[in-house]
Design a protein around this motif. Structure first.
Motif, short mmCIF file in Angstrom:
data_model
loop_
_atom_site.label_atom_id
_atom_site.label_comp_id
_atom_site.label_asym_id
_atom_site.label_seq_id
_atom_site.Cartn_x
_atom_site.Cartn_y
_atom_site.Cartn_z
N ALA A 78 11.45 47.46 30.00
CA ALA A 78 12.65 47.34 30.76
C ALA A 78 12.46 46.30 31.71
N TYR A 79 11.31 46.36 32.27
CA TYR A 79 11.01 45.25 33.38
C TYR A 79 11.11 43.87 32.74
N ASN A 80 10.48 43.85 31.73
CA ASN A 80 10.39 42.45 31.09
C ASN A 80 11.69 41.92 30.70
N LEU A 81 12.51 42.68 30.32
CA LEU A 81 13.87 42.16 29.70
C LEU A 81 14.92 42.10 31.02
N SER A 82 14.76 42.86 31.99
CA SER A 82 15.56 42.51 33.21
C SER A 82 14.99 41.55 33.85
N ARG A 83 13.72 41.20 33.95
CA ARG A 83 13.35 39.79 34.49
C ARG A 83 13.89 38.54 33.96
N ARG A 84 14.41 38.73 32.64
CA ARG A 84 14.74 37.58 31.93
C ARG A 84 16.41 37.56 32.00
N GLY A 85 17.11 38.40 32.88
CA GLY A 85 18.41 38.36 33.01
C GLY A 85 19.25 39.22 32.35
N LEU A 105 19.24 35.68 21.33
CA LEU A 105 20.26 36.21 20.89
C LEU A 105 21.29 36.28 21.96
N PHE A 106 20.98 36.19 22.89
CA PHE A 106 21.86 36.25 24.32
C PHE A 106 21.94 34.68 24.59
N SER A 107 21.47 33.86 24.10
CA SER A 107 21.59 32.13 24.51
C SER A 107 21.03 32.18 25.99
N LEU A 108 19.86 33.15 26.34
CA LEU A 108 19.48 32.92 27.72
C LEU A 108 18.04 32.04 27.62
N SER A 109 17.75 31.26 28.55
CA SER A 109 16.57 30.59 28.53
C SER A 109 15.61 31.43 29.21
N GLU A 110 14.40 31.10 28.54
CA GLU A 110 13.25 31.78 28.99
C GLU A 110 12.65 31.38 30.51
N VAL A 153 6.72 42.03 19.98
CA VAL A 153 8.16 42.23 19.90
C VAL A 153 8.41 42.05 18.51
N VAL A 154 8.91 43.00 17.62
CA VAL A 154 8.96 42.72 16.33
C VAL A 154 10.32 43.19 15.49
N PRO A 155 10.93 42.60 14.86
CA PRO A 155 12.31 42.72 14.29
C PRO A 155 12.21 43.88 13.54
N SER A 156 13.39 44.71 13.42
CA SER A 156 13.43 45.84 12.78
C SER A 156 13.26 45.66 11.08
N GLU A 157 13.83 44.29 10.69
CA GLU A 157 13.61 43.90 9.39
C GLU A 157 12.01 43.91 8.93
N GLU A 158 11.38 43.66 9.84
CA GLU A 158 9.88 43.53 9.61
C GLU A 158 9.26 44.90 9.47
N ILE A 159 9.65 45.76 10.32
CA ILE A 159 9.24 46.98 10.30
C ILE A 159 9.62 47.61 8.87
N LEU A 174 3.32 38.60 19.65
CA LEU A 174 2.93 38.72 21.17
C LEU A 174 3.60 38.16 22.22
N TYR A 175 4.16 38.94 23.12
CA TYR A 175 5.09 38.68 24.22
C TYR A 175 6.08 37.80 23.58
N GLY A 176 6.76 38.08 22.60
CA GLY A 176 7.85 37.21 21.75
C GLY A 176 9.02 37.82 22.23
N TRP A 177 9.26 37.85 23.76
CA TRP A 177 10.46 38.27 24.31
C TRP A 177 11.73 37.03 23.80
N GLU A 178 11.38 36.17 23.43
CA GLU A 178 12.52 34.94 23.09
C GLU A 178 13.35 35.40 21.90
N GLN A 179 12.71 36.35 20.98
CA GLN A 179 13.44 36.89 19.74
C GLN A 179 14.43 37.72 20.31
N ILE A 180 14.44 38.45 21.53
CA ILE A 180 15.56 38.94 21.94
C ILE A 180 16.36 38.10 22.87
N THR A 181 15.92 37.40 24.01
CA THR A 181 16.64 36.63 24.84
C THR A 181 17.42 35.71 23.89
#
Length: 142
Positions: free
Chosen positions: A17-24, A137-142, A97-103, A128-135
């Motif tokens: 939650a912290y890591n996603l929040s700090r990315r906006g 999707l929202f067109s946010l910059s890392e 950070v792993v997509p559900s398709e892979e799981i 590893l620390y692949g937050w950009e896979q989520i961000t």
């Protein structure tokens, strides 16, 4: 310090939650016992990503996590985030950070204890620390 599994699980969820929040992104933690999803993530309420967090604690790099007995329905907006929280408090946690398709496609769902294992070094590096896979999707910059 060895922690009980409930505390390790909570620590993993708060770390994600912290890591996603700090990315906006806005993060809503689900109630205990919510089936299959630990948090919902959004930037504006229109688009939502679901996240399932799996945490473990140890002295080494297990690179495998229990994922539950039910195969997830793959979705581009559903991710698993795996946290290694070390017994050695001086080491920063690792997060994958792993997509559900892979799981869904890589776990042996017939096993007594279905496990997700990272075997490919290239995938390990990507997750590893692949937050950009989520961000992304929202067109946010890392």
């Amino acid at each position: 310090m060895k922690l009980n599994s409930r505390i390790v699980g909570d620590a993993g969820e708060y770390l994600v939650a912290y890591n996603l929040s700090r990315r906006g992104l806005a993060v809503a933690l689900m109630n205990q016992g919510a089936q299959g999803v630990d948090m919902l993530v959004t930037n504006d309420g229109k688009d939502v990503v679901s996240v399932q967090v799996k945490s473990s604690q140890g002295r080494n790099q297990p690179r495998q996590w229990m994922v539950g007995k039910h195969q997830p329905s793959p979705s581009a907006h559903f991710f698993y985030v795996f946290c290694n929280i070390w017994e050695d408090e001086s080491k920063e946690p690792e997060v994958f950070v792993v997509p559900s398709e892979e799981i869904s496609k890589s776990v042996n769902w017939e096993a007594n204890v279905p496990l997700f294992k990272i075997k490919d070094p290239k995938k390990e590096e990507k997750y590893l620390y692949g937050w950009e896979q989520i961000t992304n999707l929202f067109s946010l910059s890392e």
